[in-house]
Structures are given as structure tokens and as C-alpha cells.
Design an enzyme around this catalytic site. Structure first.
Site, PDB file in Angstrom:
ATOM      1  N   GLU A 191       0.820  -1.209   0.000  1.00 30.64           N
ATOM      2  CA  GLU A 191       0.000   0.000   0.000  1.00 30.64           C
ATOM      3  C   GLU A 191       0.858   1.264   0.000  1.00 30.64           C
ATOM      4  O   GLU A 191       1.797   1.357   0.803  1.00 30.64           O
ATOM      5  CB  GLU A 191      -0.916  -0.001   1.232  1.00 30.64           C
ATOM      6  CG  GLU A 191      -2.003   1.040   1.182  1.00 30.64           C
ATOM      7  CD  GLU A 191      -2.997   0.903   2.325  1.00 30.64           C
ATOM      8  OE1 GLU A 191      -4.195   1.103   2.106  1.00 30.64           O
ATOM      9  OE2 GLU A 191      -2.550   0.591   3.447  1.00 30.64           O
ATOM     10  N   GLU A 213      -3.956  -4.976   6.022  1.00 27.71           N
ATOM     11  CA  GLU A 213      -5.170  -5.789   6.012  1.00 27.71           C
ATOM     12  C   GLU A 213      -5.282  -6.752   4.836  1.00 27.71           C
ATOM     13  O   GLU A 213      -6.380  -6.986   4.320  1.00 27.71           O
ATOM     14  CB  GLU A 213      -6.383  -4.859   6.013  1.00 27.71           C
ATOM     15  CG  GLU A 213      -6.570  -4.007   4.754  1.00 27.71           C
ATOM     16  CD  GLU A 213      -5.918  -2.651   4.804  1.00 27.71           C
ATOM     17  OE1 GLU A 213      -6.283  -1.775   3.996  1.00 27.71           O
ATOM     18  OE2 GLU A 213      -5.031  -2.448   5.661  1.00 27.71           O
ATOM     19  N   GLU A 224      -7.418  -4.129  11.707  1.00 30.83           N
ATOM     20  CA  GLU A 224      -7.182  -4.856  10.452  1.00 30.83           C
ATOM     21  C   GLU A 224      -8.351  -5.789  10.119  1.00 30.83           C
ATOM     22  O   GLU A 224      -8.700  -5.962   8.950  1.00 30.83           O
ATOM     23  CB  GLU A 224      -5.891  -5.649  10.535  1.00 30.83           C
ATOM     24  CG  GLU A 224      -4.655  -4.820  10.868  1.00 30.83           C
ATOM     25  CD  GLU A 224      -4.493  -3.589   9.984  1.00 30.83           C
ATOM     26  OE1 GLU A 224      -4.801  -3.668   8.780  1.00 30.83           O
ATOM     27  OE2 GLU A 224      -4.051  -2.545  10.505  1.00 30.83           O
TER      28      GLU A 224
END
Length: 890
Positions: A131, A279, A311
Site C-alpha cells: 500500500e 489488512e 485490520e
């Protein structure tokens, strides 16, 4: 060409053109254990559709090399189609199949596929972290969240390695030429975004369990797995982790009325991780800092439970339903931040979770929201570099705080019902702000557009307060609620607040609550609002020694606590308040007053000194210990710092001596004393004793802390403190590093060597940071933290070179590593009151040099300019605070 910074417009054009069906990805990690291999082979096949046959697009790939690109059976000319980090795809058909053979880099920055070799035993550990857009460092893909697809992973690795991914392991295929090498074949995933795909490989210690649901809504039994390094196995309290996980799954499945949507729940605790956790569906990754080598306080366990629940909430908020573009990052992070605290309390019994939220998360948000780079919760994210910078206190903590206000505004049941409708309506899809607002409007029966404009789409922090007006006879005549709107507030837009006002009187030197009133600030942009109070409430409010606005912490705003509200009573009696949340809110208000140069640092430190022995909440004690030091370091008058540090040391030492052996209080205070010893004239003997845990076999407990055993982690913390005071030699540090090689000793050594307060060690540290691209993320940060220790004069020779090198450094390092360098090396100078050299506020090097650089580099990358803007604004605030406190001590 460096075209890594994908723009929002480019992403929108691509998603308007194509839809992606599936990826088949093969990673060959056969030689990952050999550090001479810097790369690994990948083969990726992507099936996708084009809405306009004959059009062209591109796929993203940041790599070492590309061997071949085949599109719809035709081999493409690499010289024509490879353009920087993109592979151009011409003449698309309606149905397309693309296959790319390439080689990707192993990472040492925590971006992409990170490789770590444990110095304690030589075992190898790999994991991915993507991410917002680092999946393209591992295999070619259409790197944007709204091009979801099904992923099929095949991972070739040594037979004795643990290998996992998002999907369930389906089969293993032995290499016909080497029986020690096996290809693992994983089942297809659900339709997910590229940034939440994951791969784990290496010599991990593994434990398993099974979740057997107790919830009414459930997906049936779910296999659970937890991973960590073998060298951390003795400290891996996986039973607690599994318990929190099971509680969370029961809680969220019933809360959301939607079964957990994936076939397994694995959690890996990995080394040198850049963030707290990620996550990835089916394979969540966490920093191994959540494995508590030196023991865990209740606050530590609460923090881990909060993160596990955070998460887990993402499995719905973010993974099942995903934002279309990074503008709406809040649609997952704000919700998960709120749900993390809620899950810690409701599912796992950590009753102080909202106290921690108020004192830590919201403090982060308040800091971020007062910077010149603040932005709305729904942000303007024109490109990926901006997205990478927006994982901040606004997106997380302010967003979650706003959701708390939303719950007060529409009610908890309405909020949850909206979430349930939202999941069912948009499952496996992508959404934007308007999609969520439409559901809220529908479920609540209210027009949420005005609320959204005031809270989600307008930046800045309001300051709330009260004003009492008395009659001549001394009785209360009127109560006014005051609101100072942020400077960024558009004309005509106010900010509504639903709050509670708690009143207290002093009885026998204790603050005793006399009642709570529910109040509303109107949405109109007005500075004052008169409250209509019944007569009995007028008496209570009028006679109160302390008015605590925002009791129970329902809204997001800075609370102005003045002498008229009972500031002095709050300072004197904060520890006597029965509620830990009330105590936390008072401490939070005092801390903001220190940051605003309205409350003297000496007053704040004195409050900590008087209350440290009385605080029963581990969360509040930890923040008190931390903030009292930060107040001195950042805002204290330079000439007055030493006695303040010494006062803290003495009070914390007394509290430690009185603490129960093995208690949370004892461990928090011991950590605090090691830290304070960096600056206090005291603490040498304590640190020398604790440091034994780093370089010799020790039996029993630390001399001044019966109940806490010697260990390497505390030992290196103490060695770093001693090094910063020039109380150990390089030979001492070398001996400790060789005694028990580990990640702790490696990073501890990097910090301690850089902390030695002489010119040669500062020069070597600066050179390592700026020139050694082989430094891992953690090693770089440890070296930078050590570099910042010692007299300011040791670092002034590097101020100008730092700014001169910013542009070239930004061009040659990944954004993650470049960000660490900027934040780690940014000049920190002291305010020099009345100095002939003129190092005051605006002309202080930490402010003036940054402003000069910003003026000369208007076209520098926006993410870099943002970092410098924030750093110089924080420096300016520090200088204002130091000037204020210097004037008091003059």
C-alpha cells in the site's frame, strides 16, 4: 523515464477503458537465501477486457529487467513498449491475454518483497507490503484500487520453507530437477485490489488454531495461523493473539450482519515492517513490535488488540468494499480506526481503549490538522505520491473522531445499519463518498450533505470553550458555548457538535462530579451560542469549580480550558478524577495548551511530577511519561531544561521504588527513566546496570526494578543512552554487538554509534544515511535517531548539505526511504533567547533554511514539499514555545 507517479486522471482513463478478469503470478524464490541474488524471476499472465478494441493502455512494473512481453499471442518489441515503470499495450482486442517475463528486486526498504536475514541464526524471511502502490515492484499489474481481479499465485521456494498467500494452499509440485525445491499452488482469490495481495515465504515459526464461531452471523469454521521469526518464538504469546482474533470475528460478523468473506485468517508478525499492520485478506501482516520481548503492559496488549481489530474491520471496510481512488482512503482507514477501538472494548474488554484513542490517536490528529498541509478527510489526491503522504492523522484519527461525532449525531444503531446496507449493496465493488452518503441519507432519514461538508470536506480544527456570565449577586446568569472555527473554514459554513458538559466541585482536595449536560453547537458559523439552562442546571454550572467540555469525548475539537473554566483546579486535581477518560481529556487539554504556548512547560512538568505516582491507567501513565519529556525537549526554554529533566527523573525514580514488582507501572516508569537519562544529570548508574542485559549473561531482576528481568532490548536502550552521554566506548559497543547478534543488537548498535557526541561519529552517521543505499529501513531510522543526539553544534555543519541534497536524494530513493531521511535528518535547532547571533524564531536555522529551500524550489515534487512544509511548521511551533518559556524564566 521516471513515470512511477500515476495520476488520478490516468487511472480514471484506464478504468474507463478496461476491466481485469484475472492474474496468474509465478514468483521463483529458489535462491532467496543467497544475498548475492538481488533479484528473482517472475512470470505474470493477465486476462482483461477492453471496451474499445484497437485502443492502447499500459501496465505498471517497477523492476530490474523485462525479458519478454507477449500480448494476445504476439511478441512485443521491448524497445518500443517498455517506458520507464510502464509497459505500453497497443492495439487491444476485446478479450486480451498478456504475459510478462521479468526479474524483480528483493527489497530492503519494506516496499515490495522485503527480504530479511536474521543475524541471530541466519534464517531468511520474506514478506510483501504494497500500500498504496508497491505491488508493481513484485509483478506487473494495473496498480489502482478500482481494477479488482481474481489472483492465482504460484510460489517456488525451498521445500522446508513456509509459504503463504491470500488464497488457500491447493497443491505442491516438486521440481523435477531438485527435490528440495517445491512450487506451491494457491487457490484463486476473491475479486480484490492489487494493493492487498500478499506473499509470505521463509523459515517462519508457525502455529495453528481454528475459529469456531459463537456469533449468529458467521461463515463457519475458519482456520487460523500465526507466524513469527524463530528467534522470537520464546516471546510469541500466540494464545492471546488467537483469543483476540476469535473474539473479534464473533463481534464483527454479528455487528455487520455479514459473514467473514474469506476462507482463512492468517496473521504474520514480520521484521523491519514500515507500518503497524496491513489488512491483506486471508494473510494480515503486522510489525513484530507487537511481540513484546521485554514484557507487555496492559496498554501494550490493548494496543495490539486494537490493531488486530482495526485490520479485521478492514475485511469489510476496504477489502470487501474498496474506495475507487485514494481520495476516499478515509472510507476504509477512518472506519477501521473507529472499529479498532470499539472492538478492543466490546469484544476484548479493554475498557481504556477510548482513553487511549483520546490521548494518542486524537493527539496525532490535532497535530496534523494544525499544519499548513492539513486537508479534508475526503482529500484531493492527484497522484500516487500524494496518496503515500496521506496515511496520516487526518485520514485515520480525525476521520475516526468524526465517526464518533456521527454516532452522537444519528445514533449508533443507525450508523451500524448504514454500514450493513453499505456492505450488502457494494460487496466486491468500489465506492466513493457519495455512495456512503446516499446510504446514510436513506437509513437515517436525514440530509447528511451539510454534515459531510462541515466534517468530511472541510479541513481544520475548531477550538471549543465556555463562558459564564454572573449576576451581581454572584449567581449564574448565562452560559455561552464558544467556537473558534479554523482559518480554513469556507465562508458560511459552521461546524455542528454534539457534546457533553461535566461539572465538578472541589471537596476535600478532590474533584467530584456534580452532573453532566448534553449540549449542541449549531451548524451556523457563529462564535458564541447562548445555552438555555433550567434553573437547577444554572446553579450546578454556576457553582462548579471545573467545567469539562466534551465529557465522554464525543466530538473532535481542541478544548480551551481557561482559568475561568477551572484550569488551576484541573491541574491540581486531575489525578483525583474517578474516570480515566475524564483524566485523559484533562491531560489532553493541558498538552494542547503547552503546544500552543499558553501553558508553561514547567507547570505541565510539575503536574506530571505530582501525579505520576497516582495514575492507575497504563495508557495515561505512558502518555504522561512521554509528553512530559516531549514538553521539555520541544518547547522548554533551553536554559531551563536541565532542572526540569532532573525533576522528572527524581519523581519517576520515587514512583518506581514504590511500584508493585512486575506491574505495568514499574515497566512504564523504567522505560521512562532510561529515556530521561539521555538528558538528566542522573541515571548513569541505573543505565549501566540495565545495560548488562545487552552484553553478559544475567540472572535475576534489574536491581532497581525487582520483578523485571534483565534483557537485551532494555539493555540496548540503556547502552544507547550511555553512548549519547559519551559514557561508553566503541569497544564496549562492539563487545555488546558480538555478544548476542540479533535485530535488536544490530539496530541498537546503529543508534548508539551514531549517538556518540563527537564530530567523527556524526560525520560517519550522516554519510551512511545519505550514501549507503544498502541500509535497511530500520537501520537507516536507527542511525538517524542516533545522529540527532548530542549538542546541536555537532549537527549544524550538515544543515546546508541536507537541504542541498534533497532533490537528488528524492530522485534516487524510494518514497518510503526518502521520507525516512527527510524526517530523520531535518535540522532541529534551539531557540537562543537574546543571542547576538540571532537564532530566534523566524531566523532559526530549522525554520529559515526550510523557508529558503521552499522559496527556491517551487516545482519540487509535491510530496517532498509537503514534508518540508510540515517539518518547518513544527520547528516554528517549537521555537514559539521555547521563546514563550524563555520569557517566563528570564
Amino acid at each position: 523515464m521516471n513515470n512511477e507517479n500515476l495520476s488520478r486522471e490516468e487511472a480514471a482513463e484506464r478504468s474507463a477503458l478496461i476491466t481485469v478478469d484475472s492474474y496468474h503470478v509465478h514468483l521463483d524464490l529458489t535462491h532467496a537465501k543467497d544475498e548475492n541474488f538481488e533479484t528473482y524471476p517472475t512470470v505474470t499472465t493477465v486476462k482483461f477486457k477492453s471496451r474499445k478494441p484497437g485502443a492502447q493502455t499500459f501496465i505498471d512494473y517497477i523492476r530490474h529487467s523485462i525479458d519478454s512481453v507477449r500480448l494476445n499471442g504476439a511478441q512485443l518489441d521491448l524497445n518500443k513498449v517498455v517506458d520507464g515503470s510502464r509497459i505500453m499495450l497497443p492495439e487491444l482486442a476485446e478479450e486480451n491475454e498478456l504475459t510478462v517475463h521479468g526479474r524483480s528486486y528483493y527489497s530492503r526498504s519494506g516496499e515490495g518483497l522485503h527480504r530479511y536475514i536474521d543475524p541471530s541464526d541466519g534464517r531468511v524471511y520474506l514478506y510483501t507490503q504494497y500500500e498504496p502502490a508497491d505491488c508493481r515492484r513484485v509483478f506487473p499489474n494495473f496498480e489502482q484500487p478500482d481494477l479488482k481481479a481474481v489472483f492465482n499465485f504460484r510460489i517456488t521456494a525451498p521445500r522446508d520453507w513456509v509459504v503463504s498467500s491470500n488464497g488457500v494452499l491447493e497443491s505442491e509440485v516438486s521440481d523435477p530437477t531438485d527435490s528440495n525445491i517445491v512450487k506451491r499452488v494457491f487457490a484463486p482469490t476473491e475479486r480484490i485490489s492489487t494493493y492487498i495481495t500478499a506473499v509470505l515465504a521463509g523459515e517462519y515459526f508457525t502455529v495453528t488454531d481454528t475459529y469456531k464461531p459463537q456469533s449468529i452471523t458467521n461463515s463457519g469454521d475458519i482456520p487460523l495461523v500465526a507466524y513469527c521469526r524463530h528467534s522470537l518464538k520464546p516471546h510469541f504469546d500466540y494464545d492471546n493473539i488467537f483469543r483476540v482474533t476469535k473474539n473479534g470475528l464473533d463481534f464483527f460478523q454479528d455487528l455487520f450482519d455479514y459473514p467473514y468473506p474469506y476462507p482463512k485468517y492468517e496473521q504474520a508478525f514480520v521484521p523491519e515492517y514500515n507500518i503497524g499492520a496491513m489488512e491483506n485478506p486471508g494473510l494480515v501482516t503486522f510489525t513484530e513490535d507487537f511481540i513484546f520481548v521485554s514484557g507487555a503492559t496492559e496498554d501494550d496488549l490493548e494496543g495490539r488488540a486494537n490493531t488486530i481489530c482495526h485490520e479485521m474491520a478492514h475485511m469489510w471496510f476496504g477489502d470487501l468494499v474498496t474506495m475507487k481512488w485514494w481520495d476516499d482512503l478515509w472510507l476504509k482507514e477512518s472506519f477501521a480506526d473507529f472499529m479498532g477501538a470499539l472492538g478492543a472494548i466490546e469484544a476484548n474488554g479493554f475498557n481504556d481503549a477510548w482513553v487511549t484513542f483520546a490521548n494518542h490517536r486524537k493527539s496525532w490528529a490535532y497535530l496534523q490538522d494544525q499544519l499548513p498541509t492539513t486537508h479534508p478527510i475526503v482529500a484531493d489526491i492527484p497522484h500516487l505520491e500524494a496518496a503515500a503522504q496521506n496515511f496520516d492523522g487526518i485520514t485515520y484519527a480525525k476521520g475516526a473522531s468524526t465517526l464518533k461525532q456521527l454516532v452522537s449525531y444519528v445514533g449508533f444503531d443507525t450508523f451500524i445499519e448504514a454500514a450493513r446496507v453499505y456492505f450488502k449493496r457494494f460487496a466486491w465493488g468500489n465506492t466513493s463518498l457519495q455512495d456512503f452518503l446516499d446510504v446514510l441519507n436513506e437509513v437515517s432519514g436525514r440530509d447528511m450533505q451539510t454534515w459531510s461538508q462541515a466534517w468530511l470536506q472541510t479541513p481544520g480544527l475548531s477550538t471549543l470553550g465556555t463562558r459564564r456570565v454572573y449576576r451581581e449577586d454572584g449567581k449564574l446568569q448565562d452560559l455561552y458555548l464558544t467556537q473558534q472555527l479554523p482559518d480554513t473554514q469556507p465562508a458560511g459554513i459552521g461546524r455542528p457538535h454534539v457534546v457533553k458538559l461535566e461539572t465538578f466541585i472541589l471537596q476535600e482536595e478532590k474533584l467530584v462530579s456534580t452532573g453532566t449536560l448534553s449540549l449542541e453547537y449549531p451548524a451556523d458559523p457563529i462564535a458564541e451560542y447562548r445555552v438555555s439552562l433550567p434553573q437547577e442546571h444554572k446553579k450546578t454550572v454556576g457553582e462548579a469549580d471545573l467545567l469539562m467540555l466534551n465529557a465522554e469525548d464525543h466530538t473532535y475539537a481542541k478544548i480551551m480550558l481557561t482559568d475561568e473554566d477551572g484550569l488551576q483546579a484541573a491541574i491540581a486535581g486531575v489525578s483525583t478524577l474517578e474516570s480515566s477518560l475524564s483524566r485523559g481529556l484533562i491531560w489532553g487539554s493541558l498538552w494542547e495548551s503547552v503546544r500552543d504556548a499558553r501553558l508553561p512547560v514547567a507547570t505541565f512538568v510539575d503536574a506530571a511530577v505530582r501525579n505520576v505516582s497516582c495514575e492507575s491507567s497504563a495508557s495515561l501513565l505512558g502518555s504522561m511519561v512521554s509528553n512530559s519529556q516531549n514538553a521539555i525537549t520541544n518547547f522548554g526554554a533551553p536554559k531551563s531544561r536541565q532542572p526540569l529533566y532532573d525533576a522528572l527523573y527524581e519523581s519517576f525514580s520515587k514512583a518506581l521504588a514504590a511500584a508493585k514488582p512486575g506491574s505495568d507501572t514499574q515497566l512504564i516508569l523504567l522505560r521512562g527513566l532510561i529515556s530521561i537519562s539521555s538528558y538528566s544529570t542522573q541515571g548513569e548508574d541505573l543505565c549501566r546496570d540495565i545495560a548488562r542485559g545487552a552484553f553478559e549473561d544475567t540472572v535475576g531482576d534489574i536491581a532497581d526494578a525487582t520483578g523485571i528481568p534483565y534483557d537485551q532490548n532494555l539493555g540496548w536502550s540503556a547502552l544507547g543512552t550511555l553512548a549519547g552521554r559519551n559514557l561508553v566506548t566503541v569497544a564496549d559497543l562492539d563487545r555488546a554487538a558480538q555478544y548476542n547478534p540479533s535485530s535488536i543488537s544490530k539496530n541498537g548498535y546503529a543508534y548508539a554509534i551514531a549517538a556518540i557526541p563527537d564530530a567523527d561519529h556524526k560525520a560517519a552517521a550522516y554519510k551512511r544515511i545519505m550514501e549507503d543505499s544498502s541500509l535497511s529501513n530500520d537501520a537507516l531510522t536507527s542511525t538517524a535517531n542516533g545522529f540527532l543526539r548530542g549538542d546541536v553544534g555537532l549537527r549544524t555543519p550538515y544543515y546546508k548539505p541536507f537541504f542541498d541534497s534533497l532533490l537528488s536524494m528524492w530522485d534516487t530513493r524510494s518514497i518510503g526511504m526518502a521520507t525516512r531521511i527527510v524526517r530523520g535528518l531535518y535540522p532541529r535547532s534551539l531557540y537562543n533567547y537574546g543571542s547576538a547571533e540571532g537564532t530566534g524564531v523566524s531566523d532559526n536555522p530549522s525554520v529559515a533554511l526550510a523557508q529558503e529551500w521552499l522559496r527556491k524550489n517551487p516545482s519540487a515534487p509535491s510530496a517532498l514539499r509537503r514534508l518540508i512544509l510540515e517539518a518547518q511548521d513544527n520547528a516554528h511551533r517549537n521555537m514559539i514555545g521555547q521563546q514563550f518559556n524563555s520569557s517566563l524564566s528570564d
